[in-house]
Write a protein that holds these residues in place. Structure first.
Motif, PDB file in Angstrom:
ATOM      1  N   HIS A 197       0.863  -1.184   0.000  1.00  0.00           N
ATOM      2  CA  HIS A 197       0.000   0.000   0.000  1.00  0.00           C
ATOM      3  C   HIS A 197       0.900   1.233   0.000  1.00  0.00           C
ATOM      4  O   HIS A 197       1.667   1.443   0.943  1.00  0.00           O
ATOM      5  N   PHE A 198       0.787   2.050  -1.051  1.00  0.00           N
ATOM      6  CA  PHE A 198       1.668   3.206  -1.214  1.00  0.00           C
ATOM      7  C   PHE A 198       0.855   4.422  -1.630  1.00  0.00           C
ATOM      8  O   PHE A 198       1.213   5.152  -2.541  1.00  0.00           O
ATOM      9  N   ASP A 199      -0.263   4.626  -0.941  1.00  0.00           N
ATOM     10  CA  ASP A 199      -1.089   5.793  -1.227  1.00  0.00           C
ATOM     11  C   ASP A 199      -0.345   7.064  -0.832  1.00  0.00           C
ATOM     12  O   ASP A 199       0.504   7.048   0.068  1.00  0.00           O
ATOM     13  N   GLN A 200      -0.710   8.167  -1.476  1.00  0.00           N
ATOM     14  CA  GLN A 200      -0.068   9.442  -1.155  1.00  0.00           C
ATOM     15  C   GLN A 200      -0.395   9.846   0.280  1.00  0.00           C
ATOM     16  O   GLN A 200      -1.536   9.748   0.726  1.00  0.00           O
ATOM     17  N   THR A 201       0.617  10.274   1.013  1.00  0.00           N
ATOM     18  CA  THR A 201       0.421  10.779   2.365  1.00  0.00           C
ATOM     19  C   THR A 201      -0.140  12.195   2.279  1.00  0.00           C
ATOM     20  O   THR A 201       0.376  13.033   1.558  1.00  0.00           O
ATOM     21  N   SER A 202      -1.206  12.462   3.022  1.00  0.00           N
ATOM     22  CA  SER A 202      -1.858  13.770   2.954  1.00  0.00           C
ATOM     23  C   SER A 202      -1.236  14.747   3.948  1.00  0.00           C
ATOM     24  O   SER A 202      -0.563  14.352   4.908  1.00  0.00           O
ATOM     25  N   ASP A 203      -1.497  16.032   3.717  1.00  0.00           N
ATOM     26  CA  ASP A 203      -1.064  17.054   4.672  1.00  0.00           C
ATOM     27  C   ASP A 203      -1.683  16.797   6.047  1.00  0.00           C
ATOM     28  O   ASP A 203      -1.034  16.978   7.085  1.00  0.00           O
ATOM     29  N   GLU A 204      -2.940  16.368   6.062  1.00  0.00           N
ATOM     30  CA  GLU A 204      -3.626  16.112   7.326  1.00  0.00           C
ATOM     31  C   GLU A 204      -2.967  14.964   8.088  1.00  0.00           C
ATOM     32  O   GLU A 204      -2.866  15.008   9.322  1.00  0.00           O
ATOM     33  N   GLU A 205      -2.520  13.953   7.374  1.00  0.00           N
ATOM     34  CA  GLU A 205      -1.842  12.838   8.039  1.00  0.00           C
ATOM     35  C   GLU A 205      -0.501  13.298   8.621  1.00  0.00           C
ATOM     36  O   GLU A 205      -0.131  12.899   9.737  1.00  0.00           O
ATOM     37  N   VAL A 206       0.206  14.139   7.888  1.00  0.00           N
ATOM     38  CA  VAL A 206       1.464  14.689   8.413  1.00  0.00           C
ATOM     39  C   VAL A 206       1.199  15.471   9.692  1.00  0.00           C
ATOM     40  O   VAL A 206       1.890  15.297  10.701  1.00  0.00           O
TER      41      VAL A 206
END
Length: 223
Positions: A197-206
């Motif tokens: 699983h290599f979905d884009q990391t979101s700003d919210e997750e950061v």
């Protein structure tokens, strides 16, 4: 070619942390992540090592009209690293350089404010820094990050990634005190191929991961 070796960035971070145990619970250890994809990996590393976590943002300075060609980079802490060969060859003026720098500085500052949500940047002067990403391909972004990070005078720099081509790890190794690549498959092709699983990391997750890490590192009442 073998299949993915990591379920996601979090499992990759836990695997990477096992290779960094000698840095655990040292008061001078700092973990810096290259956002956004490096943050989930670094979160697990910092948690396992009992170290504070922060982002180290790098913004490429693209040449006017050829933005994909880097004439330098800026990074967290206000540092700027230039590529004089590109600047001289293309006749980039000081005015052009300053205009691009100002534009990218605004974006860097916007991201830092957004990601940290009012918390100050970690001071890494005299500290042992572990610089983490979710993987390397050519290593160009990591090279820019290293050049900028050195200007903040850490005592020691370790680059740690879950996966990278063997030649990239070998090329970066002389530039740091320690190079840790958990997996160095050949052929390599792309970082994402080694994650299920290599979905884009979101700003919210950061934002969430940095906040969680800061809460875990904060002294608890009555302790």
């Amino acid at each position: 070619m073998q299949g993915p070796v990591f379920q996601d960035r979090f499992t990759a971070g836990r695997a990477l942390a096992r290779l960094l145990v000698r840095h655990a619970h040292r008061p001078d250890t700092r973990v810096l992540a290259l956002p956004r994809g490096g943050v989930p990996v670094a979160y697990e590393v910092a948690r396992a090592l009992g170290a504070p976590l922060d982002v180290f943002i790098v913004r490429k300075l693209g040449t006017p009209g050829h933005e994909e060609l880097a004439m330098g980079a800026i990074a967290t802490g206000g540092t700027r690293v230039l590529n004089p060969e590109v600047i001289d060859e293309l006749g980039i003026t000081a005015v052009q350089l300053d205009a691009v720098t100002a534009h990218e500085t605004r974006e860097l500052q916007r991201r830092e404010l957004s990601y940290r949500q009012g918390r100050p940047a970690l001071d890494v002067h005299g500290c042992g820094v572990i610089l983490v990403d979710d993987g390397l391909a050519t290593g160009s972004t990591m090279r820019a990050a290293l050049a900028a990070l050195r200007l903040q005078h850490p005592s020691r720099i370790t680059v740690a990634v879950p996966v990278a081509p063997p030649d990239t790890c070998e090329a970066l190794a002389p530039l740091v005190d320690e190079m840790v690549c958990a997996r160095t498959p050949r052929p390599f092709d792309a970082v994402g191929l080694w994650y299920r699983h290599f979905d884009q990391t979101s700003d919210e997750e950061v934002q969430d991961l940095l906040a969680r890490s800061a809460h875990q590192a904060a002294p608890q009442p009555g302790v």
